[in-house]
Scaffold this active site. Structure first.
Site, PDB file in Angstrom:
ATOM      1  N   TYR A 175       0.844  -1.208   0.000  1.00 54.64           N
ATOM      2  CA  TYR A 175       0.000   0.000   0.000  1.00 54.64           C
ATOM      3  C   TYR A 175       0.875   1.252   0.000  1.00 54.64           C
ATOM      4  O   TYR A 175       0.675   2.172  -0.806  1.00 54.64           O
ATOM      5  CB  TYR A 175      -0.908  -0.023   1.239  1.00 54.64           C
ATOM      6  CG  TYR A 175      -1.656   1.280   1.454  1.00 54.64           C
ATOM      7  CD1 TYR A 175      -2.626   1.704   0.552  1.00 54.64           C
ATOM      8  CD2 TYR A 175      -1.389   2.087   2.562  1.00 54.64           C
ATOM      9  CE1 TYR A 175      -3.316   2.904   0.751  1.00 54.64           C
ATOM     10  CE2 TYR A 175      -2.069   3.274   2.770  1.00 54.64           C
ATOM     11  CZ  TYR A 175      -3.035   3.683   1.859  1.00 54.64           C
ATOM     12  OH  TYR A 175      -3.697   4.865   2.052  1.00 54.64           O
ATOM     13  N   ALA A 176       1.857   1.302   0.905  1.00 57.14           N
ATOM     14  CA  ALA A 176       2.738   2.474   0.993  1.00 57.14           C
ATOM     15  C   ALA A 176       3.476   2.674  -0.336  1.00 57.14           C
ATOM     16  O   ALA A 176       3.636   3.808  -0.809  1.00 57.14           O
ATOM     17  CB  ALA A 176       3.726   2.301   2.140  1.00 57.14           C
TER      18      ALA A 176
END
Ligand code: NAD
Length: 352
Positions: A175-176
């Site tokens: 996600y990051a």
């Protein structure tokens, strides 16, 4: 009066943003695929609440529900488009029909843990979807863009508070990594095609309509069912919790800024500017709920960072952003909203 595209406008933050823009008389085009990151019926309810409409809705099946929701919601001022940002042709048609002054891009698959389960899908929606949106903007000459990034891009930053110039090249979850990719893509489109960009790094947002997968809402649901609440690690991990109305205020300031300036690419933290430990968060929730929780001790979760803490200086000087909601007050408001809608939510969990 301006026209805003809000991608992800049926979601938690997006529905609050739409509500705020509509209240001030702006026109809103809400583009949302009602993705399956959580039950689409929560998003139907978000849209109805954001329009000040009765949240009671007779659910049948997804397609029929979305069609009837559009009929109920659409007006001169608001248009709901259940479109996928990866569908370039749909975006083209919509840009031609409803050209905006500013695009606020919130549509994404959010969440660290879910991204570890479905990394390719997260990449597709968050990176390819963002690219399709930027391409459609470029084709149609829309050059004002505000985009949601995340504090997760700081990874396990040891230095606090987090400043925008701190290293972000070491994301610790898919996600990051997708959010960092959006920041980079925004820069390339600014450089190549003159799209003005403000990237907003949100820090753990909470409040009414919070996503059901986020800790505060999950814990409220467990408390209400009399079940134990998980405490990961020793409870000392901490988050810079930011109340949703403050985030909306920051997004609105960023949209004004990007509209008034040309040749800009800015990355700005939007945080509550203080940090609250997991143990303290649970205590605050217990106080607002009026009951003690049984605690279920669990190991730290992979991909979770130890703490987040925003340096607010740039948001203050560049955007005039001043978060004003104390954590205790925001939790009280969340709990009072959660109590009002928990019977509806419990009904969704019943089979059939
Ligand atoms: P949310 O899931 O409630 O809202 C996101 C919306 O995007 C959903 O309504 C979803 O249906 C929509 N969407 C997903 N895929 C789509 C697609 N392919 N096409 C069109 N729409 C699609 O999440 P949220 O918490 O409101 O997050 C909004 C944004 O803020 C996201 O970009 C998220 O990554 C970012 N963010 C949120 C937080 C937080 O604490 N909530 C923190 C940092 C960043």
């Amino acid at each position: 009066m301006k026209t805003y595209w809000v991608t992800g406008g049926a979601g938690f933050i997006g529905s609050h943003l739409c509500e705020s823009l509509l209240r001030d008389g702006h026109k809103v085009i809400c583009v949302d695929s009602f993705a399956d990151n959580y039950d689409y019926r929560f998003k139907v309810r978000n849209v109805l609440e954001s329009l000040g409409m009765e949240p009671a809705f007779e659910h049948r099946d997804r397609e029929d529900d979305l069609r009837r929701l559009q009929e109920a919601a659409n007006s001169e001022q608001y248009r709901l488009e259940p479109a996928d940002i990866r569908d370039g042709e749909a975006l083209d048609r919509l840009f031609a029909a409803c050209p905006p002054d500013v695009v606020v891009h919130l549509a994404a698959l959010p969440g660290v843990r879910a991204s570890i389960e479905r990394p390719a899908l997260f990449y597709d929606v968050n990176v390819v979807g963002t690219l399709r949106l930027l391409e459609a903007m470029r084709t149609h000459g829309t050059v004002k863009w505000v985009c949601a990034s995340s504090s997760s891009v700081y990874g396990d930053n040891a230095k606090v508070p987090f400043e925008e110039g701190d290293p972000t090249g070491r994301p610790i979850s898919p996600y990051a990594a997708t959010k960092k990719s959006c920041e980079l893509m925004g820069y390339a489109y600014r450089h190549l095609f003159g799209i003005d960009v403000v990237m907003l790094r949100f820090f753990t947002v909470y409040g009414e309509r919070q996503r059901p997968d986020l800790a505060i809402r999950k814990f409220a649901s467990l408390l209400s069912d009399g079940k134990p609440v998980p405490m990961y690690g020793d409870g000392s991990t901490s988050r810079d919790y930011t109340y949703v109305a403050d985030i909306v205020d920051g997004i609105r300031h960023a949209a004004d800024y990007v509209e008034r300036h040309s040749g800009v690419y800015e990355i700005v933290n939007l945080g509550g500017s203080r940090t609250v430990s997991l143990a303290r968060m649970i205590e605050t929730l217990e106080q607002a709920w009026g009951e003690r929780a049984a605690i279920d001790r669990q190991p730290m979760q992979p991909g979770d960072v130890l703490r987040t803490y925003a340096d607010p200086a740039k948001a203050r000087t560049l955007l005039g952003f001043e978060p004003s909601t104390p954590f205790e007050k925001g939790i009280e408001r969340f709990v009072s909203w959660y109590r009002r809608q928990k019977t509806w939510e419990a009904g969704l969990r019943k089979p059939g």
